[in-house]
Design an enzyme around this catalytic site. Sequence first.
Site, PDB file in Angstrom:
ATOM      1  N   VAL A  95       0.846  -1.194   0.000  1.00  0.00           N
ATOM      2  CA  VAL A  95       0.000   0.000   0.000  1.00  0.00           C
ATOM      3  C   VAL A  95       0.880   1.242   0.000  1.00  0.00           C
ATOM      4  O   VAL A  95       1.976   1.231   0.553  1.00  0.00           O
ATOM      5  CB  VAL A  95      -0.917  -0.032   1.248  1.00  0.00           C
ATOM      6  CG1 VAL A  95      -1.611   1.291   1.470  1.00  0.00           C
ATOM      7  CG2 VAL A  95      -1.927  -1.176   1.113  1.00  0.00           C
ATOM      8  N   ASP A  96       0.412   2.304  -0.642  1.00  0.00           N
ATOM      9  CA  ASP A  96       1.215   3.526  -0.729  1.00  0.00           C
ATOM     10  C   ASP A  96       0.590   4.661   0.081  1.00  0.00           C
ATOM     11  O   ASP A  96      -0.322   4.433   0.882  1.00  0.00           O
ATOM     12  CB  ASP A  96       1.424   3.916  -2.195  1.00  0.00           C
ATOM     13  CG  ASP A  96       0.131   4.352  -2.873  1.00  0.00           C
ATOM     14  OD1 ASP A  96      -0.868   4.651  -2.185  1.00  0.00           O
ATOM     15  OD2 ASP A  96       0.126   4.415  -4.120  1.00  0.00           O
ATOM     16  N   ALA A  97       1.089   5.861  -0.131  1.00  0.00           N
ATOM     17  CA  ALA A  97       0.656   7.008   0.670  1.00  0.00           C
ATOM     18  C   ALA A  97      -0.801   7.373   0.444  1.00  0.00           C
ATOM     19  O   ALA A  97      -1.379   8.124   1.234  1.00  0.00           O
ATOM     20  CB  ALA A  97       1.555   8.217   0.388  1.00  0.00           C
ATOM     21  N   ALA A  98      -1.401   6.862  -0.626  1.00  0.00           N
ATOM     22  CA  ALA A  98      -2.819   7.131  -0.874  1.00  0.00           C
ATOM     23  C   ALA A  98      -3.709   6.107  -0.161  1.00  0.00           C
ATOM     24  O   ALA A  98      -4.938   6.184  -0.249  1.00  0.00           O
ATOM     25  CB  ALA A  98      -3.113   7.134  -2.369  1.00  0.00           C
TER      26      ALA A  98
END
Lengths: 137, 137, 137, 137
Positions: C15-18
Amino acid sequence: MKTYSRTFPILIHHVDAAGIVFFANYFILAHDVYEAFLAEIGHGIPKAIDDGEYIIPIAHCEGDYRRPMRHGEQITANLAVTELRSASFTIRTDLVGPDQVVRATITTRHVCVSSATMKPMALPTALHKALAEYLRA
Amino acid sequence: MKTYSRTFPILIHHVDAAGIVFFANYFILAHDVYEAFLAEIGHGIPKAIDDGEYIIPIAHCEGDYRRPMRHGEQITANLAVTELRSASFTIRTDLVGPDQVVRATITTRHVCVSSATMKPMALPTALHKALAEYLRA
Amino acid sequence: MKTYSRTFPILIHHVDAAGIVFFANYFILAHDVYEAFLAEIGHGIPKAIDDGEYIIPIAHCEGDYRRPMRHGEQITANLAVTELRSASFTIRTDLVGPDQVVRATITTRHVCVSSATMKPMALPTALHKALAEYLRA
Amino acid sequence: MKTYSRTFPILIHHVDAAGIVFFANYFILAHDVYEAFLAEIGHGIPKAIDDGEYIIPIAHCEGDYRRPMRHGEQITANLAVTELRSASFTIRTDLVGPDQVVRATITTRHVCVSSATMKPMALPTALHKALAEYLRA
């Protein structure tokens, strides 16, 4: 004594589901700086791999995490050689935020080994000399 | 004392241009095992993040690399809790090859902090108790 | 017609920063399933690389993203061969959530090339035959 | 018409066990350029995520691989907007080697959606205008 520094932004995929840079990515970011450093001092990793005489794998590494790094922050990496022996050396990379606070310190110990035998061998003289210029007493 | 183990193959993208697993990927592989371990003992990370009471970031980690891991090898990760305090614990993961040789040991120290204040707080009682079952004297 | 499926959890670093799985990670997750599939049908990538006769690089790939994947979700990947020619084939991987909704479809076209000349060559007969069992009309 | 370009080296961990850049890493490298591009035109991703009005996820992407990229090569990414609509746009990134040969082309289609409803919404006017300057007829 010389210093080597690079500044880069934290990108969207460096951050994980907890909203901060994933701990393993600190090692990737620090190694990217190390690889650029080796290129700058004239001992890039690609040529060493291609030449096939020696490789310098990491034998030990440590990460000390003090404050998180977040998406969009400009981080400055300050790299120094903190130990330099005949066949090994240690790199310390401080990752510093735009607030001048050290977010984390990554330490990597590298050992020069013969590509043929995988046994330790003396660092190439030119590389040893180049690293010595960045040695922090 | 319980133990937790998982076996997984080294995949093509774990390996780097030197033909061996990139050192930072050991931390990712070990953390994947840790995340599966937490899920198994009923304290998965996603729920902790969603609940928003505490997070357990890594304050320190170390990697000791003895032998390389190569593409296609089946690696067994043996996880143990090696230290358990009120607000923190340490996980040790030995990565063992199909030849029973320990390739590397990854150690991570986790500190429980309040999501609201980011200050250390006691581990939830149920999590502390669950971790205690894997504590290696 | 055979099918090949694997179920795996979305982990914290996917998962990323979004707050959702980073789009490039879908290709990694799908390729991990593809690599396991090749191993299962007896044509693992490591042996092909070691043998040095052929490699099967990806010439084209596509990702269609319908719904995000989130941390902790159990995703089932359903893999099928959707095109099979003399020297190339196409793999389609549907990534399906626990709600049975297809989150994304990853398509990769692979071309068999000679390791020596890097020019297209016919797929090994046994591999061609094995892939044919998973061909979706 | 403006163009946006960045040059960067292929690093050791971009390469996989086959000795060439792993196909999924092309998307990461292209997205890193895209993220730098958005920052340069004043519409950085971190602020958009923080503001919480809209996000611009990728709905579709394609990779066309012509020649491999190898460790140590200096790659120039040339980014252009190839389609610009009310609520979506397409970015094309050509990855060009030091030999001026296009190694691969990465295409990503982005759709602006409301953070609240996750339904498509018009791109912010200023962003639409900024992207228009990079539109390739």
